[in-house]
Scaffold this motif. Structure first.
Motif: not given
Length: 166
Positions: A22-33, A100-112
């Motif tokens: 939750a803190k990770f996502y809120a740090s990425i999107f401006k209008n978040s809390m 921001k969102l792909s950092e540390g994620g599964d690179e094999k899942a990156q498509v289209c």
């Protein structure tokens, strides 16, 4: 005064990372809390086995959308069957969310334009112009855009526009 509750709220089941996510996502999107955080009590321990005092739920908002993150244990995992679409007006905005969102994620899942973040949640980072190009009345234009997109991991708006224009 009672606050208004959103009619439909997305609940995300995490093993133990609800608060961090939750803190990770809120740090990425401006209008978040981050909102209310609840903790497990001794009640139900014989059923769920989670220690008293552990974070149970975290309420949070991203761009005005309400979410609840739940620490529910390892029984369930995220799949691509559910994803969040982030509509982007520019390449700069698209690049920001992708990075921001792909950092540390599964690179094999990156498509289209799809990616999977470090918590296993799937996101589609999409330019708003894509839908317009894909729904063009000229089937050749939309086919060229689709073919160009199918070659990409992260969407490149300039390449899509070049394909659209022929």
């Amino acid at each position: 005064m009672k606050s208004k509750i959103q009619k439909i709220t997305t609940n995300l089941w995490f093993d133990t990372q609800a608060e961090q996510a939750a803190k990770f996502y809120a740090s990425i999107f401006k209008n978040s809390m981050i909102g209310r955080i609840t903790h497990y009590g001794k009640e139900g321990h014989e059923i769920h086995g989670i220690l008293e005092g552990t974070v149970m739920t975290v309420e949070f908002q991203l761009e005005g959308q309400e979410f609840v993150a739940l620490n529910g244990g390892p029984q369930f995992k995220f799949t691509e069957a559910i994803s969040f679409i982030v509509n982007c007006e520019s390449q700069v905005e698209l690049d920001y969310f992708w990075k921001k969102l792909s950092e540390g994620g599964d690179e094999k899942a990156q498509v289209c334009g799809w990616l999977k973040d470090k918590y296993g949640v799937s996101w589609q980072i999409i330019p708003t112009a894509l839908t317009e190009m894909l729904s063009d009345r000229d089937p050749e234009k939309s086919a060229r855009v689709m073919n160009a997109m199918l070659q990409m991991k992260k969407i490149d708006i300039k390449t899509l526009k070049q394909a659209y224009e022929g």
